[in-house]
Scaffold this motif. Structure first.
Motif, PDB file in Angstrom:
ATOM      1  N   SER A 103      27.515  16.607   1.660  1.00  0.00           N
ATOM      2  CA  SER A 103      28.935  16.283   1.541  1.00  0.00           C
ATOM      3  C   SER A 103      29.782  17.518   1.835  1.00  0.00           C
ATOM      4  N   VAL A 104      30.973  17.242   2.255  1.00  0.00           N
ATOM      5  CA  VAL A 104      31.927  18.297   2.574  1.00  0.00           C
ATOM      6  C   VAL A 104      33.233  17.986   1.856  1.00  0.00           C
ATOM      7  N   THR A 105      33.738  18.956   1.110  1.00  0.00           N
ATOM      8  CA  THR A 105      35.031  18.783   0.448  1.00  0.00           C
ATOM      9  C   THR A 105      36.061  19.634   1.174  1.00  0.00           C
ATOM     10  N   LEU A 106      37.101  18.972   1.635  1.00  0.00           N
ATOM     11  CA  LEU A 106      38.171  19.691   2.325  1.00  0.00           C
ATOM     12  C   LEU A 106      39.457  19.610   1.509  1.00  0.00           C
ATOM     13  N   GLU A 107      40.162  20.720   1.483  1.00  0.00           N
ATOM     14  CA  GLU A 107      41.477  20.736   0.859  1.00  0.00           C
ATOM     15  C   GLU A 107      42.515  20.634   1.966  1.00  0.00           C
TER      16      GLU A 107
END
Ligand SMILES: [Zn+2]
Length: 114
Positions: free
Chosen positions: A28-32
């Motif tokens: 998973s990738v969390t982007l702000e």
């Protein structure tokens, strides 16, 4: 095509990270995403879905988006205020001497990898 170029950029960064750390799959990738970055999140997700099926490293990666609130700094009265609510004019002193502190970014906050 703003969103697609960001997706491409993020994917490239992830490729580099994967290579450095010998990762084969990203979970998973969390982007702000800044509130005033101009990124349309629905469209961004479409681009991501389009992109990831063509990109082995990201094939099973889940995309998580977090909104980063936009904050502007009033230089004359040295106070922060909400950008989306008040725009470029400081609500405290009506000054135009203001600049954006946060809210224009799109950064990778976290990745989970295998
Ligand atoms: Zn002010």
């Amino acid at each position: 095509m703003h969103e697609l170029s960001i997706v491409t950029h993020v994917a490239k960064t992830l490729d580099e990270l994967a290579e450095e750390n010998h990762l084969t799959k990203i979970g998973s990738v969390t982007l702000e995403i800044g509130e005033v970055s101009g990124i349309i999140t629905d469209y961004f997700i479409d681009c991501w879905d389009y992109f990831k099926v063509r990109h082995p490293l990201l094939k099973e990666a889940e995309l998580k988006l977090e909104t980063l609130p936009a904050v502007t700094w009033g230089e004359d009265c040295k106070q922060e205020y909400e950008t989306v609510r008040y725009g470029r004019i400081c609500p405290y002193c009506q000054s135009e001497h203001t600049f954006l502190l946060t809210g224009n970014e799109c950064t990778i906050k976290e990745i989970e990898a295998e």
